[in-house]
Structure formats: C-alpha cells, structure tokens
Motif scaffolding. Structure first.
Motif, PDB file in Angstrom:
ATOM      1  N   GLU A  29      29.993  40.209  45.201  1.00 17.37           N
ATOM      2  CA  GLU A  29      29.976  39.729  43.664  1.00 17.37           C
ATOM      3  C   GLU A  29      31.290  39.527  43.070  1.00 17.37           C
ATOM      4  OE1 GLU A  29      28.654  42.567  40.653  1.00 17.37           O
ATOM      5  OE2 GLU A  29      27.722  44.165  41.480  1.00 17.37           O
ATOM      6  N   THR A  30      32.435  40.331  43.761  1.00 21.75           N
ATOM      7  CA  THR A  30      33.694  39.110  43.439  1.00 21.75           C
ATOM      8  C   THR A  30      34.096  38.115  44.155  1.00 21.75           C
ATOM      9  OG1 THR A  30      34.891  40.939  42.558  1.00 21.75           O
ATOM     10  CG2 THR A  30      36.054  38.952  42.205  1.00 21.75           C
ATOM     11  N   ALA A  31      34.086  37.856  45.447  1.00 27.39           N
ATOM     12  CA  ALA A  31      33.389  36.606  45.783  1.00 27.39           C
ATOM     13  C   ALA A  31      32.738  36.028  45.628  1.00 27.39           C
ATOM     14  CB  ALA A  31      33.302  36.996  47.541  1.00 27.39           C
ATOM     15  N   ALA A  32      31.385  36.025  45.347  1.00 23.97           N
ATOM     16  CA  ALA A  32      30.590  35.087  44.610  1.00 23.97           C
ATOM     17  C   ALA A  32      30.855  34.093  43.440  1.00 23.97           C
ATOM     18  CB  ALA A  32      28.809  36.083  44.858  1.00 23.97           C
ATOM     19  N   VAL A  33      31.628  34.489  42.817  1.00 22.17           N
ATOM     20  CA  VAL A  33      31.819  33.916  41.613  1.00 22.17           C
ATOM     21  C   VAL A  33      32.687  33.126  41.514  1.00 22.17           C
ATOM     22  CG1 VAL A  33      31.433  36.051  40.287  1.00 22.17           C
ATOM     23  CG2 VAL A  33      33.357  35.542  40.395  1.00 22.17           C
ATOM     24  N   PHE A  34      33.208  32.686  42.767  1.00 22.77           N
ATOM     25  CA  PHE A  34      34.247  32.209  43.190  1.00 22.77           C
ATOM     26  C   PHE A  34      33.667  30.915  44.080  1.00 22.77           C
ATOM     27  CE2 PHE A  34      37.184  35.604  41.962  1.00 22.77           C
ATOM     28  CZ  PHE A  34      38.275  34.624  41.529  1.00 22.77           C
ATOM     29  N   GLY A  35      32.645  31.025  44.426  1.00 28.84           N
ATOM     30  CA  GLY A  35      31.757  30.722  44.996  1.00 28.84           C
ATOM     31  C   GLY A  35      32.312  30.116  46.799  1.00 28.84           C
ATOM     32  N   VAL A 102      36.143  24.757  52.059  1.00 25.39           N
ATOM     33  CA  VAL A 102      34.970  26.326  51.982  1.00 25.39           C
ATOM     34  C   VAL A 102      35.232  27.195  51.861  1.00 25.39           C
ATOM     35  CG1 VAL A 102      34.195  26.769  53.910  1.00 25.39           C
ATOM     36  CG2 VAL A 102      34.397  24.826  54.088  1.00 25.39           C
ATOM     37  N   LYS A 103      34.842  28.324  51.181  1.00 29.15           N
ATOM     38  CA  LYS A 103      35.714  29.687  51.063  1.00 29.15           C
ATOM     39  C   LYS A 103      34.894  30.507  51.613  1.00 29.15           C
ATOM     40  CE  LYS A 103      36.324  27.442  46.700  1.00 29.15           C
ATOM     41  NZ  LYS A 103      36.448  27.505  44.672  1.00 29.15           N
ATOM     42  N   ILE A 144      44.212  34.324  45.072  1.00 29.81           N
ATOM     43  CA  ILE A 144      45.108  35.264  44.653  1.00 29.81           C
ATOM     44  C   ILE A 144      44.304  36.530  43.630  1.00 29.81           C
ATOM     45  CG2 ILE A 144      47.383  36.435  43.193  1.00 29.81           C
ATOM     46  CD1 ILE A 144      48.873  34.535  44.864  1.00 29.81           C
ATOM     47  N   SER A 145      43.777  35.385  42.263  1.00 28.61           N
ATOM     48  CA  SER A 145      43.302  35.820  41.549  1.00 28.61           C
ATOM     49  C   SER A 145      42.108  36.375  41.741  1.00 28.61           C
ATOM     50  CB  SER A 145      42.865  34.956  40.181  1.00 28.61           C
ATOM     51  OG  SER A 145      41.711  33.788  40.822  1.00 28.61           O
ATOM     52  N   LEU A 146      41.560  36.033  43.466  1.00 28.92           N
ATOM     53  CA  LEU A 146      40.617  36.611  43.729  1.00 28.92           C
ATOM     54  C   LEU A 146      40.425  38.414  44.302  1.00 28.92           C
ATOM     55  CD1 LEU A 146      38.043  35.016  47.046  1.00 28.92           C
ATOM     56  CD2 LEU A 146      37.494  37.355  45.848  1.00 28.92           C
TER      57      LEU A 146
END
Ligand code: ATP
Ligand code: MG
Length: 418
Positions: A29-35, A102-103, A144-146
């Motif tokens: 979920e967390t990674a997804a909100v950063f795209g 690319v993330k 870092i914020s992720l």
C-alpha cells in the motif's frame, strides 16, 4: 530421523504468518501511493552480478554469499541483497523506456552466511525500493519519506533517521588518501581483513564489525569533510526537502554503509529497541551502478528495510497488531442428513466470504465442540435430525457460552448475507 531447519532460518505459520501478511500489505500500500510498482526478480543470480555491483571487498562478497555451481558448471548466488538484481532487471527489460524516474519496489527473502543472533539471520526479508532516473535531491527525500511513511503507518516509535553524504567518485580519491594515511598509523591494531582492505578500499575498514577495529577508527577522517561543492549542495537540498516533509533527521558523519555502490546520500533508520543490530533500514544513492552494469549514466536511489528487525521493534514496543484468524462459525452435525446440511451451509457461507468450518473427522458432538473451541471459532451450531425437522438450531457464542435459537434458513442473514 528428524531433520531440522537450517541455522539462521525460521518457519512462519499461524498468527505469525498473518502478521507478516499485514506488514507486507502495508508495504504494498505504501509503495503504491508513491506510484511505485512491484518487481520480482529471481532468488538466485550470477555471482558476477554481486562481485561487480556490491564490490569485491565488502563483507557480503568476501564472507556472506551462499554460492553454488549448477549442473552446467555456472556459478550462482542466493540473492544477498535486492539492489543488484533490480538494476540487472531494469537494464535487461529496458525499463528505462518507461516514464522516468522508474519507481520499483520489492518484498523478498535475502540470504547471507552470517552468525545468527537476534536481528541477524541467514535468511531474512526486506522491503526495498529503488528509483532510477533522477539525480535530484527530491528523489532522495521521497525515497526516505516512503520508508518513513511505512514505519509511521505501523506505529513504530523512537526511530532515528541518520543522514550522511559520502560524495562522488571524484571526491572519493582525496578522501581515500586521507583515510589511508590515518589507517596506516593504526595498521598493527587492525584485524587481518581490514589490513588487507585498507589499501584496496579503505572505506570498508570503517564498517568492520570487529570492536577493536571500531575503536581504532573512531576518530578517522569523515567523507563529509571531503565532498565537492555539488555534492554538498545536493546534501543541503535533501535536508531542505526533509524539513518540508516534516521528517526529523540527524547528520551522522560516521555512516558509510557496507556496500560499494553508494554515492552522495547514505542513510539509516535506527532504533534503540533493537539492541546491537540497531539498523532497521539502510539506503542511499548509487549514481554509478547502472553504468557499471552496462547501462547509460542513471541517477538512482534506494533503501532496504529488514522485516525481521521491524517485527522485533514492534514486539519490543508492544505495537504488534492483533491479528484475528477470524473463524466465524463452526457447523457441527449429527447423522448423515445433518452432515449434508452442514456441508451445504458451509459451502454457501464460504462462497460469500464467511469463514466457516465443519467437522472432517466423523467425531461425536462433544469432540466436535472441543475442536470448535480449540480452533477459535466465534460461534458454533450443531445440526442433527431434530434441527432439520424443526428447521431451527441453537447458535452458541464460544466466548460467553450463551445460546439462542436461529432458523437454519436465516443463517446467511445472520452474517449479513441475503
Ligand atoms: P548490518 O550492518 O546490520 O549487517 P547491513 O549494512 O549489512 O546491516 P544492508 O545490507 O544495508 O544491511 O541491509 C538493509 C537492512 O536489511 C538492514 O538494515 C537490516 O534491517 C536488514 N538486514 C541485513 N542483514 C540482515 C540479517 N543478516 N538478518 C536480518 N536482517 C538483516
Ligand atoms: Mg551486514
């Protein structure tokens, strides 16, 4: 003969497995909100990948790799860390053709032949993320914020974000010279490995785990005093962005990290609740690694977060969430007709997402109720000939022991179904 699991590995089951799923879901979920999107790479890779990427003089490559030769004589390694394989996959699959940066992120097991102790295992799991295609300090800050958002969502307290810059390859030579001069004066007091590494790659002496070596290098020159103006500007830019994001940090000039690929930013999240293995998350920028693996020069930054250590912090801070296996209903039975009805009701409930269990062993009612209790069912019902005749049965709360009558046809309704 009973055979036990390999040293430094764990079996995860029951509540523990549910806990892992909870944490993994939070990571997705967390990674997804950063795209960021997930990448899954092979568990084993060619040994050259790690020699080339992680570095010949690192602990990982010198001491910790699980390597093997396959039937075709090729030498492979069980993945000791996630970045090298991600870089390989990025290039091999031409991911640079996607929107930049690319993330990518991953959740996967890593393997290192280390001495097992609390927080240090031979198979451990990381949540990691990597961004390719930005040199800008906002990418470092977002990375870092992720990690920070993930840790915050889990309710982890008392973390310290330690930040440093080790500069670029251009600043490294000047720093290495200064460090080597410093180390030469202490040479006799260093371990044999450090004496060997000193000339090949002096910075690696700074992350030696040997306490005597650590005492000797306490006052060693630090990279931050040798970095270029551009690298310093980048470092200041990162700090400014972290301030905007409200992420507290400390500058720790002693952090160099244990892998050779880092440039400029390096960071760690540490916790006092972890004992001697204090680092839960480590990461940084690695602007030369894509090139080193045959790609175009590509700014990149990432982190790896140890999930076993995260669980240790959560446990030590009493933050482990309650996980509920959630068995709603045990449907017991007496007689053949009762068994058939129990099976039909269970099937219906399951098809509608309600967790229902039945007796699978032809046990008597007393044994069935004992099973329902031990399995943690919240409610239980027994269906026999008289229940079938009246169309009603008693539904029992397993926690209070209270019962009330319910129409068999109304069971789905009881669980909110129609
Ligand atoms: P350490 O200094 O503790 O050995 P490291 O610098 O080798 O850590 P990294 O390679 O940067 O660690 O990996 C990032 C994270 O992965 C660590 O902060 C830690 O949470 C976890 N980790 C690394 N090695 C292990 C291990 N053997 N067992 C459990 N977790 C580990
Ligand atoms: Mg290590």
């Amino acid at each position: 003969m009973a055979i036990t699991r390999p040293k430094g590995t764990k079996d995860i089951f029951g509540n523990q497995a549910a806990l892992w799923r909870y944490i993994e879901n939070m990571a997705h979920e967390t990674a997804a909100v950063f795209g960021a999107t997930e990448i899954r790479t092979p568990t084993f890779e060619r040994i050259e990948l790690f020699r080339q990427s992680v570095g010949e003089t690192t602990d990982i490559v010198q001491k910790e790799m699980y390597s093997f030769t396959d039937q075709g004589g090729r030498e492979y390694v069980l993945r000791p860390e996630g970045t090298a394989g991600t870089v390989r996959a990025y290039l091999e699959n031409r991911l640079q053709d996607l929107a930049m940066p690319v993330k990518l992120y991953y959740i996967c097991p890593n393997f290192r032949a280390e001495r097992p102790q609390e927080g240090r295992y031979r198979e451990f799991h990381q949540f990691g993320a990597e961004y390719f295609g930005s040199y800008h300090p906002t990418a470092d800050a977002e990375m870092i914020s992720l990690a920070y958002l993930f840790l915050s969502k889990l309710g982890v307290d008392d973390l310290t974000l330690r930040l440093n810059s080790i500069g670029d390859a251009d600043c490294r030579q000047r720093y290495n010279d200064a460090l080597l001069t410093f180390l030469r004066a202490k040479e006799e007091k260093l371990c044999t490995l450090c004496r060997d590494r000193m000339t090949k790659n002096p910075m690696r002496v700074l992350d030696c785990k040997n306490e005597d070596c650590q005492a000797q290098t306490k006052d060693a020159p630090v990279p931050l005093d040798y970095i270029s103006e551009e690298a310093m500007e980048h470092f200041t830019g990162l700090q400014k962005n972290l301030e905007i994001l409200g992420i507290p940090f400390q500058i720790d000039k002693t952090i160099v990290r244990g892998l050779d690929y880092y440039t400029r930013t390096v960071f760690e999240f540490t916790s006092v609740d972890l004992g001697s293995q204090a680092t839960v998350c480590g990461g940084g920028r690695y602007d030369r690694l894509v090139e080193k693996n045959g790609g175009q020069p590509t700014g990149a930054v990432g982190f790896g977060l140890g999930l076993e250590r995260l669980l240790l912090i959560l446990r030590n801070q009493n933050k482990l969430p309650e996980v509920d296996d959630g068995i709603e209903l045990f449907i017991g039975h007496m007689g053949e007709a009762g068994a058939e009805k129990a099976l039909r009701i269970a099937d219906y409930l399951r098809k509608h997402g309600i967790v229902a269990i039945t007796d699978l062993g032809g046990r008597n009612v007393k044994a069935q109720m004992k099973y329902a209790h031990k399995a943690g069912a919240k409610l239980a019902i027994i269906i026999g000939d008289s229940e079938l005749e009246s169309g009603k049965a008693m539904i029992k709360s397993m926690s209070t022991g209270k019962e009330h009558e319910i129409h068999l046809e109304a069971i789905p309704n009881y669980f909110g179904l129609h």
